[in-house]
Motif scaffolding. Sequence first.
Motif, short mmCIF file in Angstrom:
data_model
loop_
_atom_site.label_atom_id
_atom_site.label_comp_id
_atom_site.label_asym_id
_atom_site.label_seq_id
_atom_site.Cartn_x
_atom_site.Cartn_y
_atom_site.Cartn_z
N ALA A 147 -19.19 87.76 18.06
CA ALA A 147 -18.80 88.62 19.30
C ALA A 147 -17.65 89.33 19.26
O ALA A 147 -17.56 90.60 19.83
N GLY A 148 -16.61 88.82 18.49
CA GLY A 148 -15.36 89.77 18.13
C GLY A 148 -15.70 90.99 17.51
O GLY A 148 -15.45 92.21 17.78
N LEU A 149 -16.58 91.08 16.60
CA LEU A 149 -17.16 92.32 15.72
C LEU A 149 -17.83 93.06 16.74
O LEU A 149 -17.63 94.49 16.60
N LEU A 150 -18.71 92.55 17.56
CA LEU A 150 -19.52 93.29 18.75
C LEU A 150 -18.48 94.05 19.63
O LEU A 150 -18.70 95.29 19.83
N LEU A 151 -17.29 93.29 20.09
CA LEU A 151 -16.44 94.12 20.76
C LEU A 151 -15.56 95.06 20.04
O LEU A 151 -15.57 96.18 20.60
N GLN A 152 -15.30 94.87 18.94
CA GLN A 152 -14.60 95.82 17.92
C GLN A 152 -15.40 97.04 17.86
O GLN A 152 -15.13 98.39 17.95
N ALA A 153 -16.78 97.04 17.37
CA ALA A 153 -17.63 98.01 17.43
C ALA A 153 -17.83 98.72 18.51
O ALA A 153 -17.92 100.09 18.54
N THR A 154 -17.81 98.09 19.64
CA THR A 154 -18.26 98.81 20.96
C THR A 154 -17.01 99.60 21.24
O THR A 154 -17.33 100.79 21.94
N SER A 155 -15.87 99.35 20.91
CA SER A 155 -14.61 99.86 21.51
C SER A 155 -14.49 100.92 20.37
O SER A 155 -14.09 102.16 20.87
N HIS A 156 -14.99 100.89 19.24
CA HIS A 156 -14.90 101.84 18.49
C HIS A 156 -15.86 103.14 18.81
O HIS A 156 -15.45 104.17 18.79
#
Length: 305
Positions: A202-211
């Motif tokens: 979930a954290g990786l998804l959030l970071q990728a979406t923000s990027h």
Amino acid sequence: MWRELSTEEFRNAFRNQLADDFEGHALQPFLVSEDQDFKVRSRSRRIGTATVSINRLSPFKTTSLRSQSADVLHIGFVLRGSFAIEIDQVPLSSVAPVPYVLPSWETISIECSQPVQGIDIAVTASRLASRGVRLQRREFGLLSAHSAIPLRLFAAALLDAPPPSSMSAIDVLATDRALDDLLVGALLAERIATNGSTEFAAGLLLQATSHMRAYHRDQELTPQLVAEALSVSLRHLQRAFAAADLSVAVVLANCRADSAALLLAGAVPMRLDEVACRSGFRSTHELRVAFRRRYGVLPSAFTPR
């Protein structure tokens, strides 16, 4: 001491918040203090499919309140006073300024022994699910005050902002996007903090979406480059998105479609090829395909909200 509020009194107190088909028995008993008149002051703002409201209520308590739609959840902030809630026989207490999250429930009991004031954000679970956040029925409770501060400040600012009728289409779209980002950020940050490595995806998804939101206008940006920027393999990144029924490529295209919508809603007319270029698409064909998938219409037929 408490007295029971009649259905008519309840209607008068909550007249601005009730649906036309409201049935009073769904809220009985609704008890209020015998020592003072029961008062409700409320102000709300609709942002896309979300509703932000600020409420001030006199002391009250109620039990056996049936859940709203299973697709709706509430993120709230107590600004003054305190309350105690028992949801499906699980107790929860909140005092200012601790925020809370309440997905749908079967039964609920609420007691406020003193006047209470708070901000409530009602949002569809499906809206959050499209961003990779899925809260189960039992995932209610208190949120980290620190991680939710930006969301609380933004919600308060929305309530004090001019009405939507005075906002431009581009302002409405940008506001809707900002609320989405803050909701997702607060909820995912809480789940990562409480669940550790089990919520790494979930954290990786959030970071990728923000990027992708930050760099999607670069036509060279691809899912592979997103993965490299986060120091993970593309396969690992794709698995994180697949766990939320999402696709890296589709989310990237959606970011670009959102930017195209903002440009199309702007006051200055632009050619479609220019919109495509400035949004990160390599061609107008890519723009049309992504835009139709995102908004259900071609760019030429787009009407901003």
